[in-house]
Design a protein around this motif. Structure first.
Motif, short mmCIF file in Angstrom:
data_model
loop_
_atom_site.label_atom_id
_atom_site.label_comp_id
_atom_site.label_asym_id
_atom_site.label_seq_id
_atom_site.Cartn_x
_atom_site.Cartn_y
_atom_site.Cartn_z
N TYR A 1 19.87 -9.59 15.86
CA TYR A 1 18.63 -8.99 15.69
C TYR A 1 18.79 -7.85 14.72
O TYR A 1 19.71 -7.11 14.64
CB TYR A 1 17.85 -8.35 16.92
CG TYR A 1 17.84 -9.17 17.84
CD1 TYR A 1 16.73 -10.34 17.83
CD2 TYR A 1 18.65 -9.56 19.24
CE1 TYR A 1 16.47 -11.44 18.82
CE2 TYR A 1 18.61 -10.29 20.13
CZ TYR A 1 17.58 -11.23 20.06
OH TYR A 1 17.39 -12.27 21.03
N SER B 1 12.76 -2.21 15.55
CA SER B 1 13.04 -3.72 15.28
C SER B 1 11.56 -4.41 15.68
O SER B 1 10.99 -4.04 16.31
CB SER B 1 14.02 -4.13 16.15
OG SER B 1 14.23 -5.48 15.91
N SER C 1 12.00 -7.15 16.74
CA SER C 1 12.23 -7.70 18.18
C SER C 1 12.20 -6.88 19.04
O SER C 1 13.35 -6.92 20.18
CB SER C 1 13.78 -8.69 17.74
OG SER C 1 13.59 -9.35 16.84
N ILE D 1 12.36 -8.07 22.65
CA ILE D 1 13.59 -8.55 23.47
C ILE D 1 14.65 -7.63 23.50
O ILE D 1 15.36 -7.78 24.60
CB ILE D 1 14.01 -9.75 22.32
CG1 ILE D 1 12.86 -10.79 22.21
CG2 ILE D 1 15.30 -10.16 22.83
CD1 ILE D 1 13.35 -11.67 20.71
#
Length: 234
Positions: free
Chosen positions: A101, A121, A123, A126
């Motif tokens: 990531y 991020s 992401s 996650i």
């Protein structure tokens, strides 16, 4: 809203509630209203009452001044100020990059014996994980690395999308709503599994309420907090 479910044990009753209501475990509180142990002639069972927390209830507690939202910590300089901070940022960056990531890391706050690192991020959800468990795991590794650098005295806090602040706010709300239910119904309520910091927040929040007490139950890192009415005889 309130619902009742029954199972051969508390876990089975909770699983029935999750399946029937279509909710996650953290979206409701559990109150044990009846329990029967296995005997020679009868099978044991547990009956629970499930409370779902509505937005109206949360707003009501805020109006009553029962919410003690944590203060968001910010600093003027998010860049590393010494070799230790730079190595820590590099470690966190490399760890997440190797997970696959993209991330930007910077210093979020500095306190005595504590340092916060912000993760930015695409992401983030996650990286946070369910109930922040991915964030907790990465934070543990960052603290182990800080110890390898000779800074066991410093606690490292990782955060993304202000998850820590939002989680603390929701737990404070949960603590007060649970305490009022316990005082009203004279029954104990078992909360969702929490990490040590989250459990401590529940204990601290309810510590000054004279007729309510809290205890941790279970084993391992993620234990559950039971909120009790004093004199219940639990």
């Amino acid at each position: 809203m309130t619902y009742e479910f029954e199972g051969k044990n508390e876990k089975e009753a909770i699983e029935k509630a999750v399946a029937e209501l279509g909710l996650e475990r953290d979206q409701f509180d559990v109150e044990i209203i009846e329990a029967q142990k296995n005997t020679l002639f009868k099978k044991g069972y547990v009956k629970i009452r499930v409370h779902t927390v509505s937005d109206t209830e949360v707003a009501s507690y805020e109006m009553q001044g029962k919410s003690s939202s944590p203060v968001k910590k910010t600093i003027s300089n998010p860049l590393a100020q010494d070799e230790f901070e730079q190595k820590l940022l590099d470690f966190v960056n490399e760890m997440i990059t190797k997970m696959g990531y993209e991330v930007a890391v910077e210093i979020m706050f500095r306190e005595d014996k504590k340092i916060g690192i912000k993760l930015s991020s695409s992401s983030s959800s996650i990286l946070i994980g369910r109930k922040g468990k991915n964030l907790d795991a990465m934070q543990l590794l960052a603290n182990v690395y800080a110890g390898h650098l000779g800074r066991e005295d410093v606690r490292v806090i990782l955060d993304a999308e202000n998850y820590r602040v939002r989680r603390e706010e929701s737990l404070v709300h949960l603590a007060y709503t649970t305490a009022d239910r316990v005082r009203s119904n004279r029954q104990s309520i078992l909360l969702e599994p929490m990490n040590p910091f989250e459990r401590r927040l529940i204990h601290t929040t309810l510590n000054d309420i004279p007729d309510v007490e809290t205890i941790s139950e279970g084993e391992g890192l993620y234990k559950q907090v039971r909120v009790l009415y004093k004199g219940l005889g639990y």
